[in-house]
Design an enzyme around this catalytic site. Structure first.
Site, mmCIF file in Angstrom:
data_model
loop_
_atom_site.group_PDB
_atom_site.id
_atom_site.type_symbol
_atom_site.label_atom_id
_atom_site.label_comp_id
_atom_site.label_asym_id
_atom_site.label_seq_id
_atom_site.Cartn_x
_atom_site.Cartn_y
_atom_site.Cartn_z
ATOM 1 N N GLY A 166 0.789 -1.237 0.000
ATOM 2 C CA GLY A 166 0.000 0.000 0.000
ATOM 3 C C GLY A 166 0.817 1.281 0.000
ATOM 4 O O GLY A 166 0.362 2.318 -0.459
ATOM 5 N N GLU A 189 4.340 4.385 5.731
ATOM 6 C CA GLU A 189 3.108 3.571 5.686
ATOM 7 C C GLU A 189 2.018 4.276 4.900
ATOM 8 O O GLU A 189 1.998 5.503 4.826
ATOM 9 C CB GLU A 189 2.576 3.409 7.119
ATOM 10 C CG GLU A 189 2.841 2.090 7.771
ATOM 11 C CD GLU A 189 1.895 0.975 7.329
ATOM 12 O OE1 GLU A 189 1.354 1.021 6.209
ATOM 13 O OE2 GLU A 189 1.733 0.031 8.113
ATOM 14 N N ASP A 190 1.086 3.507 4.365
ATOM 15 C CA ASP A 190 -0.062 4.097 3.692
ATOM 16 C C ASP A 190 -1.114 4.569 4.695
ATOM 17 O O ASP A 190 -1.572 5.690 4.673
ATOM 18 C CB ASP A 190 -0.680 3.095 2.697
ATOM 19 C CG ASP A 190 -0.979 1.729 3.326
ATOM 20 O OD1 ASP A 190 -0.637 1.511 4.511
ATOM 21 O OD2 ASP A 190 -1.556 0.876 2.626
ATOM 22 N N ASP A 208 -4.731 1.826 10.785
ATOM 23 C CA ASP A 208 -6.123 1.631 11.202
ATOM 24 C C ASP A 208 -6.111 1.220 12.669
ATOM 25 O O ASP A 208 -6.108 2.070 13.556
ATOM 26 C CB ASP A 208 -6.771 0.574 10.295
ATOM 27 C CG ASP A 208 -8.225 0.334 10.628
ATOM 28 O OD1 ASP A 208 -8.748 1.011 11.541
ATOM 29 O OD2 ASP A 208 -8.860 -0.530 10.005
ATOM 30 N N LYS A 245 -6.284 6.560 10.828
ATOM 31 C CA LYS A 245 -7.701 6.445 11.184
ATOM 32 C C LYS A 245 -7.898 6.707 12.667
ATOM 33 O O LYS A 245 -7.102 6.241 13.484
ATOM 34 C CB LYS A 245 -8.222 5.045 10.859
ATOM 35 C CG LYS A 245 -8.569 4.852 9.415
ATOM 36 C CD LYS A 245 -9.387 3.589 9.236
ATOM 37 C CE LYS A 245 -9.552 3.276 7.773
ATOM 38 N NZ LYS A 245 -10.299 2.024 7.565
ATOM 39 N N PHE A 302 -13.666 3.064 4.957
ATOM 40 C CA PHE A 302 -12.707 2.276 4.187
ATOM 41 C C PHE A 302 -12.347 3.067 2.937
ATOM 42 O O PHE A 302 -13.210 3.490 2.177
ATOM 43 C CB PHE A 302 -13.312 0.924 3.800
ATOM 44 C CG PHE A 302 -12.279 -0.036 3.284
ATOM 45 C CD1 PHE A 302 -11.499 -0.773 4.164
ATOM 46 C CD2 PHE A 302 -12.066 -0.180 1.916
ATOM 47 C CE1 PHE A 302 -10.527 -1.640 3.688
ATOM 48 C CE2 PHE A 302 -11.094 -1.049 1.436
ATOM 49 C CZ PHE A 302 -10.324 -1.779 2.325
ATOM 50 N N ASP A 310 -5.856 -0.762 -1.577
ATOM 51 C CA ASP A 310 -6.674 -1.636 -2.427
ATOM 52 C C ASP A 310 -7.969 -2.071 -1.751
ATOM 53 O O ASP A 310 -8.142 -1.948 -0.533
ATOM 54 C CB ASP A 310 -5.886 -2.903 -2.777
ATOM 55 C CG ASP A 310 -5.784 -3.859 -1.595
ATOM 56 O OD1 ASP A 310 -5.423 -3.395 -0.489
ATOM 57 O OD2 ASP A 310 -6.096 -5.047 -1.756
ATOM 58 N N ARG A 344 -5.659 0.054 -6.466
ATOM 59 C CA ARG A 344 -4.435 0.658 -5.928
ATOM 60 C C ARG A 344 -3.961 1.821 -6.789
ATOM 61 O O ARG A 344 -3.395 2.782 -6.284
ATOM 62 C CB ARG A 344 -3.304 -0.369 -5.877
ATOM 63 C CG ARG A 344 -3.411 -1.368 -4.755
ATOM 64 C CD ARG A 344 -2.084 -2.102 -4.591
ATOM 65 N NE ARG A 344 -2.235 -3.356 -3.875
ATOM 66 C CZ ARG A 344 -2.266 -3.483 -2.550
ATOM 67 N NH1 ARG A 344 -2.188 -2.411 -1.792
ATOM 68 N NH2 ARG A 344 -2.402 -4.661 -1.982
HETATM 69 P P1 5GP Z 1 -3.954 -2.014 10.849
HETATM 70 O O1 5GP Z 1 -3.001 -3.134 11.201
HETATM 71 O O2 5GP Z 1 -3.463 -0.665 11.265
HETATM 72 O O3 5GP Z 1 -5.344 -2.274 11.364
HETATM 73 O O4 5GP Z 1 -4.156 -2.013 9.296
HETATM 74 C C1 5GP Z 1 -3.072 -2.091 8.511
HETATM 75 C C2 5GP Z 1 -3.367 -2.400 7.081
HETATM 76 O O5 5GP Z 1 -4.750 -2.659 6.810
HETATM 77 C C3 5GP Z 1 -3.006 -1.192 6.254
HETATM 78 O O6 5GP Z 1 -1.623 -1.144 6.001
HETATM 79 C C4 5GP Z 1 -3.845 -1.451 5.026
HETATM 80 O O7 5GP Z 1 -3.180 -2.353 4.177
HETATM 81 C C5 5GP Z 1 -5.106 -2.104 5.585
HETATM 82 N N1 5GP Z 1 -6.158 -1.083 5.773
HETATM 83 C C6 5GP Z 1 -6.577 -0.524 6.922
HETATM 84 N N2 5GP Z 1 -7.545 0.375 6.689
HETATM 85 C C7 5GP Z 1 -7.723 0.399 5.348
HETATM 86 C C8 5GP Z 1 -8.579 1.150 4.463
HETATM 87 O O8 5GP Z 1 -9.399 1.993 4.831
HETATM 88 N N3 5GP Z 1 -8.457 0.886 3.143
HETATM 89 C C9 5GP Z 1 -7.582 -0.037 2.643
HETATM 90 N N4 5GP Z 1 -7.556 -0.197 1.320
HETATM 91 N N5 5GP Z 1 -6.766 -0.754 3.431
HETATM 92 C C10 5GP Z 1 -6.832 -0.521 4.773
#
Ligand code: 5GP
Length: 182
Positions: free
Chosen positions: A50, A104-105, A108, A136, A158, A165, A171
């Site tokens: 991402g 990082e992208d 969450d 987020k 989301f 993606d 993407r």
């Molecule tokens: P986390 O571990 O912080 O919950 O989430 C990490 C990964 O989940 C991010 O690097 C991403 O790949 C995916 N992710 C979390 N939220 C989103 C979102 O709103 N859209 C997309 N496309 N991916 C997300």
């Protein structure tokens, strides 16, 4: 939503951040980061997949000498509640004693980042900071580590595009969009 309906001039999703908005925010972050790392030679770590576009644009917006490396992790399937994360691709370079910036992208729950931070810290970098294009609401508690550079804070929606993606798709949308099941 049919794939063939996807057209950059007529994207059927609500835009959150346009290409232009991202470009100018990334420029700002780049200058801030360049200022903070003046005289240093940091290693920027792209979190695949991402982070690719943010990483690519950000590294070009930082007018100092940087080295690039890549890492990839994923959550174990079906274990969202336990939040286990596994490493798929490790860094290639030796970062011991180096200034490292994770790029990082999106953060969450923060579980992925928390895992990556602990993994990278075990390699004994001189310093470690994080840049995330999107953050987020509610995530920082879970990360337990300050995120120094954030593009934008967003709600719990989301989002897709600019590296993010949905099921492997979208993407390469040039901006960030709210995903909806149309
Ligand atoms: P986390 O571990 O912080 O919950 O989430 C990490 C990964 O989940 C991010 O690097 C991403 O790949 C995916 N992710 C979390 N939220 C989103 C979102 O709103 N859209 C997309 N496309 N991916 C997300």
């Amino acid at each position: 939503m049919k794939n063939d309906a996807l057209n950059y001039n007529n994207i059927p999703f609500q835009a959150l951040f346009s290409e232009e908005m991202i470009f100018s925010r990334v420029k700002e972050l780049g200058l801030q980061i360049a200022n903070d790392y003046q005289g240093k030679n940091p290693v920027f770590v792209c979190v695949l997949r991402g982070g690719i576009y943010f990483f690519s644009d950000l590294t070009k917006a930082v007018p100092i000498l940087v080295e690039l490396d890549f890492i990839q992790a994923r959550s174990y399937l079906g274990t969202e509640s336990t939040g286990n994360v596994e490493l798929i691709k490790d860094l290639d370079s030796d970062i011991e004693g180096r200034d490292v910036l994770i790029v990082e992208d999106i953060v969450d729950t923060g579980r992925t980042l928390k895992f990556l931070i602990s993994h990278i810290l075990s390699k004994k970098p001189k310093s470690l900071e994080v840049a995330s294009l999107l953050f987020k609401e509610g995530g920082e508690e879970d990360v337990g580590y300050p995120i120094k550079y954030i593009g934008w804070n967003i709600g719990k929606e989301f989002v897709i595009g600019y590296g993010l993606d949905y099921d492997g798709k979208f993407r390469n949308l040039p901006g960030v969009f709210l995903y909806s099941e149309e």
